[in-house]
Enzyme design. Structure first.
Site, PDB file in Angstrom:
ATOM      1  N   ALA A  11       0.803  -1.237   0.000  1.00 19.98           N
ATOM      2  CA  ALA A  11       0.000   0.000   0.000  1.00 19.98           C
ATOM      3  C   ALA A  11       0.827   1.274   0.000  1.00 19.98           C
ATOM      4  O   ALA A  11       0.275   2.362   0.107  1.00 19.98           O
ATOM      5  CB  ALA A  11      -0.945   0.000   1.201  1.00 19.98           C
ATOM      6  N   ARG A  13       2.571   2.606  -2.406  1.00 23.76           N
ATOM      7  CA  ARG A  13       2.554   3.372  -3.670  1.00 23.76           C
ATOM      8  C   ARG A  13       1.547   2.761  -4.657  1.00 23.76           C
ATOM      9  O   ARG A  13       0.962   1.715  -4.394  1.00 23.76           O
ATOM     10  CB  ARG A  13       3.947   3.380  -4.284  1.00 23.76           C
ATOM     11  CG  ARG A  13       4.360   2.024  -4.813  1.00 23.76           C
ATOM     12  CD  ARG A  13       5.774   2.048  -5.361  1.00 23.76           C
ATOM     13  NE  ARG A  13       5.947   0.981  -6.336  1.00 23.76           N
ATOM     14  CZ  ARG A  13       7.121   0.484  -6.697  1.00 23.76           C
ATOM     15  NH1 ARG A  13       8.235   0.969  -6.176  1.00 23.76           N
ATOM     16  NH2 ARG A  13       7.193  -0.480  -7.589  1.00 23.76           N
ATOM     17  N   VAL A  62       4.777 -10.410   1.857  1.00 24.56           N
ATOM     18  CA  VAL A  62       3.554 -11.226   1.835  1.00 24.56           C
ATOM     19  C   VAL A  62       3.837 -12.701   1.549  1.00 24.56           C
ATOM     20  O   VAL A  62       2.989 -13.558   1.803  1.00 24.56           O
ATOM     21  CB  VAL A  62       2.511 -10.693   0.811  1.00 24.56           C
ATOM     22  CG1 VAL A  62       1.987  -9.331   1.223  1.00 24.56           C
ATOM     23  CG2 VAL A  62       3.076 -10.688  -0.611  1.00 24.56           C
ATOM     24  N   ASN A  88      -3.174  -6.699  -2.681  1.00 20.86           N
ATOM     25  CA  ASN A  88      -2.735  -5.872  -3.811  1.00 20.86           C
ATOM     26  C   ASN A  88      -1.271  -6.070  -4.193  1.00 20.86           C
ATOM     27  O   ASN A  88      -0.896  -5.853  -5.343  1.00 20.86           O
ATOM     28  CB  ASN A  88      -2.992  -4.403  -3.455  1.00 20.86           C
ATOM     29  CG  ASN A  88      -2.288  -3.463  -4.416  1.00 20.86           C
ATOM     30  OD1 ASN A  88      -2.740  -3.253  -5.545  1.00 20.86           O
ATOM     31  ND2 ASN A  88      -1.156  -2.915  -3.985  1.00 20.86           N
ATOM     32  N   SER A 140      -5.359  -9.212 -12.884  1.00 18.27           N
ATOM     33  CA  SER A 140      -4.900  -8.357 -13.986  1.00 18.27           C
ATOM     34  C   SER A 140      -5.594  -8.790 -15.260  1.00 18.27           C
ATOM     35  O   SER A 140      -5.947  -9.966 -15.420  1.00 18.27           O
ATOM     36  CB  SER A 140      -3.386  -8.505 -14.175  1.00 18.27           C
ATOM     37  OG  SER A 140      -2.983  -7.913 -15.394  1.00 18.27           O
ATOM     38  N   TYR A 153       3.749 -13.938 -14.726  1.00 21.95           N
ATOM     39  CA  TYR A 153       2.757 -12.982 -14.217  1.00 21.95           C
ATOM     40  C   TYR A 153       1.331 -13.406 -14.602  1.00 21.95           C
ATOM     41  O   TYR A 153       0.418 -13.387 -13.771  1.00 21.95           O
ATOM     42  CB  TYR A 153       3.094 -11.603 -14.788  1.00 21.95           C
ATOM     43  CG  TYR A 153       2.269 -10.455 -14.265  1.00 21.95           C
ATOM     44  CD1 TYR A 153       2.544  -9.859 -13.035  1.00 21.95           C
ATOM     45  CD2 TYR A 153       1.217  -9.933 -15.011  1.00 21.95           C
ATOM     46  CE1 TYR A 153       1.803  -8.788 -12.572  1.00 21.95           C
ATOM     47  CE2 TYR A 153       0.468  -8.864 -14.564  1.00 21.95           C
ATOM     48  CZ  TYR A 153       0.761  -8.286 -13.340  1.00 21.95           C
ATOM     49  OH  TYR A 153       0.017  -7.218 -12.884  1.00 21.95           O
ATOM     50  N   ALA A 155       0.277 -16.406 -15.337  1.00 20.10           N
ATOM     51  CA  ALA A 155      -0.085 -17.635 -14.605  1.00 20.10           C
ATOM     52  C   ALA A 155      -0.487 -17.289 -13.175  1.00 20.10           C
ATOM     53  O   ALA A 155      -1.475 -17.808 -12.647  1.00 20.10           O
ATOM     54  CB  ALA A 155       1.086 -18.610 -14.609  1.00 20.10           C
ATOM     55  N   ALA A 156       0.279 -16.392 -12.539  1.00 21.74           N
ATOM     56  CA  ALA A 156      -0.044 -16.002 -11.160  1.00 21.74           C
ATOM     57  C   ALA A 156      -1.386 -15.287 -11.107  1.00 21.74           C
ATOM     58  O   ALA A 156      -2.214 -15.552 -10.225  1.00 21.74           O
ATOM     59  CB  ALA A 156       1.059 -15.099 -10.595  1.00 21.74           C
ATOM     60  N   LYS A 157      -1.617 -14.361 -12.038  1.00 19.95           N
ATOM     61  CA  LYS A 157      -2.849 -13.566 -12.000  1.00 19.95           C
ATOM     62  C   LYS A 157      -4.077 -14.393 -12.380  1.00 19.95           C
ATOM     63  O   LYS A 157      -5.180 -14.143 -11.884  1.00 19.95           O
ATOM     64  CB  LYS A 157      -2.711 -12.340 -12.911  1.00 19.95           C
ATOM     65  CG  LYS A 157      -1.685 -11.311 -12.394  1.00 19.95           C
ATOM     66  CD  LYS A 157      -2.045 -10.775 -11.020  1.00 19.95           C
ATOM     67  CE  LYS A 157      -1.159  -9.631 -10.570  1.00 19.95           C
ATOM     68  NZ  LYS A 157      -1.495  -9.158  -9.222  1.00 19.95           N
ATOM     69  N   ILE A 186      -2.466   0.513 -16.086  1.00 20.31           N
ATOM     70  CA  ILE A 186      -2.684   1.631 -15.171  1.00 20.31           C
ATOM     71  C   ILE A 186      -1.364   2.377 -14.979  1.00 20.31           C
ATOM     72  O   ILE A 186      -0.298   1.746 -14.888  1.00 20.31           O
ATOM     73  CB  ILE A 186      -3.192   1.101 -13.802  1.00 20.31           C
ATOM     74  CG1 ILE A 186      -4.359   0.110 -13.984  1.00 20.31           C
ATOM     75  CG2 ILE A 186      -3.579   2.249 -12.870  1.00 20.31           C
ATOM     76  CD1 ILE A 186      -5.575   0.643 -14.701  1.00 20.31           C
TER      77      ILE A 186
HETATM   78  P1  NAD Z   1       3.653  -0.925  -7.935  1.00 24.46           P
HETATM   79  O1  NAD Z   1       4.901  -1.629  -8.313  1.00 24.46           O
HETATM   80  O2  NAD Z   1       3.571   0.537  -8.027  1.00 24.46           O
HETATM   81  O3  NAD Z   1       3.221  -1.337  -6.455  1.00 24.46           O
HETATM   82  C1  NAD Z   1       3.312  -2.650  -5.987  1.00 24.46           C
HETATM   83  C2  NAD Z   1       3.376  -2.613  -4.491  1.00 24.46           C
HETATM   84  O4  NAD Z   1       3.508  -3.956  -3.988  1.00 24.46           O
HETATM   85  C3  NAD Z   1       4.587  -1.841  -4.005  1.00 24.46           C
HETATM   86  O5  NAD Z   1       4.191  -1.020  -2.925  1.00 24.46           O
HETATM   87  C4  NAD Z   1       5.532  -2.934  -3.533  1.00 24.46           C
HETATM   88  O6  NAD Z   1       6.409  -2.529  -2.509  1.00 24.46           O
HETATM   89  C5  NAD Z   1       4.546  -3.974  -3.032  1.00 24.46           C
HETATM   90  N1  NAD Z   1       5.158  -5.306  -2.931  1.00 24.46           N
HETATM   91  C6  NAD Z   1       5.879  -5.949  -3.871  1.00 24.46           C
HETATM   92  N2  NAD Z   1       6.296  -7.130  -3.395  1.00 24.46           N
HETATM   93  C7  NAD Z   1       5.827  -7.235  -2.123  1.00 24.46           C
HETATM   94  C8  NAD Z   1       5.929  -8.215  -1.106  1.00 24.46           C
HETATM   95  N3  NAD Z   1       6.590  -9.366  -1.320  1.00 24.46           N
HETATM   96  N4  NAD Z   1       5.334  -7.983   0.079  1.00 24.46           N
HETATM   97  C9  NAD Z   1       4.658  -6.831   0.301  1.00 24.46           C
HETATM   98  N5  NAD Z   1       4.525  -5.868  -0.615  1.00 24.46           N
HETATM   99  C10 NAD Z   1       5.108  -6.058  -1.814  1.00 24.46           C
HETATM  100  O7  NAD Z   1       2.524  -1.627  -8.814  1.00 24.46           O
HETATM  101  P2  NAD Z   1       0.982  -1.272  -9.049  1.00 24.46           P
HETATM  102  O8  NAD Z   1       0.849  -0.980 -10.480  1.00 24.46           O
HETATM  103  O9  NAD Z   1       0.469  -0.326  -8.055  1.00 24.46           O
HETATM  104  O10 NAD Z   1       0.373  -2.725  -8.821  1.00 24.46           O
HETATM  105  C11 NAD Z   1      -0.470  -3.076  -7.735  1.00 24.46           C
HETATM  106  C12 NAD Z   1      -1.166  -4.382  -8.070  1.00 24.46           C
HETATM  107  O11 NAD Z   1      -1.962  -4.216  -9.224  1.00 24.46           O
HETATM  108  C13 NAD Z   1      -0.193  -5.520  -8.371  1.00 24.46           C
HETATM  109  O12 NAD Z   1      -0.707  -6.740  -7.863  1.00 24.46           O
HETATM  110  C14 NAD Z   1      -0.194  -5.552  -9.883  1.00 24.46           C
HETATM  111  O13 NAD Z   1       0.170  -6.810 -10.378  1.00 24.46           O
HETATM  112  C15 NAD Z   1      -1.622  -5.191 -10.182  1.00 24.46           C
HETATM  113  N6  NAD Z   1      -1.851  -4.669 -11.523  1.00 24.46           N
HETATM  114  C16 NAD Z   1      -1.223  -3.546 -11.962  1.00 24.46           C
HETATM  115  C17 NAD Z   1      -1.479  -3.087 -13.253  1.00 24.46           C
HETATM  116  C18 NAD Z   1      -0.839  -1.843 -13.809  1.00 24.46           C
HETATM  117  O14 NAD Z   1      -0.990  -1.602 -15.007  1.00 24.46           O
HETATM  118  N7  NAD Z   1      -0.148  -1.049 -13.049  1.00 24.46           N
HETATM  119  C19 NAD Z   1      -2.352  -3.799 -14.081  1.00 24.46           C
HETATM  120  C20 NAD Z   1      -2.964  -4.938 -13.600  1.00 24.46           C
HETATM  121  C21 NAD Z   1      -2.710  -5.366 -12.317  1.00 24.46           C
END
Ligand code: NAD
Length: 245
Positions: A11, A13, A62, A88, A140, A153, A155-157, A186
């Site tokens: 959370a 960023r 996590v 998240n 995602s 990615y 596969a995980a999602k 995003i």
């Molecule tokens: P981001 O990289 O800005 O933020 C990800 C956050 O997860 C960061 O705060 C990071 O420190 C935290 N994180 C990473 N590994 C961690 C761990 N092991 N334990 C705890 N925290 C951890 O990315 P975002 O774009 O804000 O993505 C947030 C979520 O949305 C992710 O699950 C991402 O896969 C998903 N998502 C993002 C997009 C996009 O286009 N940005 C699209 C689809 C899905």
């Protein structure tokens, strides 16, 4: 939602930050989980406090079961309940399958899929006692459509979607809903690494002709966490500008 508690992973960023702020704006106290960026976590925590709610900052990976259990214990000691869980946290390690290292596969599956399982397992112990709760998992568009260079990615999602549906069935009798949000592309640090050519190519596939904003994903999470969504479970809410239908 006032005076209830939400735990949001990753959370500090991006989408997680926007989600924590939106839930705080709805009156919820926030457990702000972050991986390691102290400065970003402190800045986000301050922004949440400005909204007049309480925030507990917890550094935890996590994918680390002991750290997750300690985080959930600290959260319940502080706030008593956990009403909403937003799984998240996520990472990418993009490359073509023929070049993908085993550790790239393992790291993405550990954070993006096992992490969702571990945090859910720890939090449902609390929610089962309450006989209520809302869990929202960040999937995602790539988990639905697949994407070249993102086998790990995707596969995980996709796994997150299966886990969401299984948990929705398993937890329903306890009054707990489980849904996924599947964002399109995003504007966050995660997509900032893509070059302009790739971004243009993505935008050309989006009927609404732009990338999404973190706040637009946060709004979907707030809906799924709200009383208005208590009859919604096991669903995947796609927020992608129409990129996949
Ligand atoms: P981001 O990289 O800005 O933020 C990800 C956050 O997860 C960061 O705060 C990071 O420190 C935290 N994180 C990473 N590994 C961690 C761990 N092991 N334990 C705890 N925290 C951890 O990315 P975002 O774009 O804000 O993505 C947030 C979520 O949305 C992710 O699950 C991402 O896969 C998903 N998502 C993002 C997009 C996009 O286009 N940005 C699209 C689809 C899905």
């Amino acid at each position: 939602m006032a005076n209830k508690t939400a735990l949001v992973t990753g959370a500090s960023r991006g989408i997680g930050r926007a989600t924590a702020l939106a839930l705080a704006a709805a009156g919820m106290n926030i457990v702000l989980n972050y991986a390691g960026n102290e400065q970003a976590a402190a800045e986000t925590a301050a922004a949440i406090e400005e909204l007049g709610v309480q925030v507990l900052k917890v550094r935890a990976d996590v994918a680390d079961k002991a750290a997750v259990e300690a985080m959930v214990a600290q959260a319940t000691e502080t706030f008593g309940t956990i009403d909403v869980l937003v799984n998240n946290a996520g990472i990418t390690r993009d490359t073509l399958v023929r070049r993908m290292k085993e550790e790239d596969w393992d790291a993405v599956l550990a954070t993006n899929l096992k992490g969702v399982f571990l945090v859910t397992q720890a939090v449902v112990a609390v929610m089962f006692k309450q006989r209520s709760g809302a869990i929202i998992n960040m999937s995602s568009i790539v988990g639905v459509t697949g994407n070249t260079g993102q086998a790990n990615y995707a596969a995980a999602k996709a796994g997150v979607i299966g886990l969401t549906k299984a948990n929705a069935k398993e937890f329903a009798a306890r009054g707990i809903t489980v849904n996924a949000v599947a964002p399109g592309f995003i504007e966050t640090d995660m997509t900032a690494v893509l070059n302009d050519k790739i971004k243009e190519s993505i935008i050309s596939q989006v009927p609404l002709q732009r990338m999404g904003r973190p706040e637009e994903i946060a709004a979907a999470v707030v809906y799924l966490a709200s009383d208005g969504a208590r009859y919604v479970t096991g669903q995947v809410l796609q927020v992608n500008g129409g990129m996949a239908m």
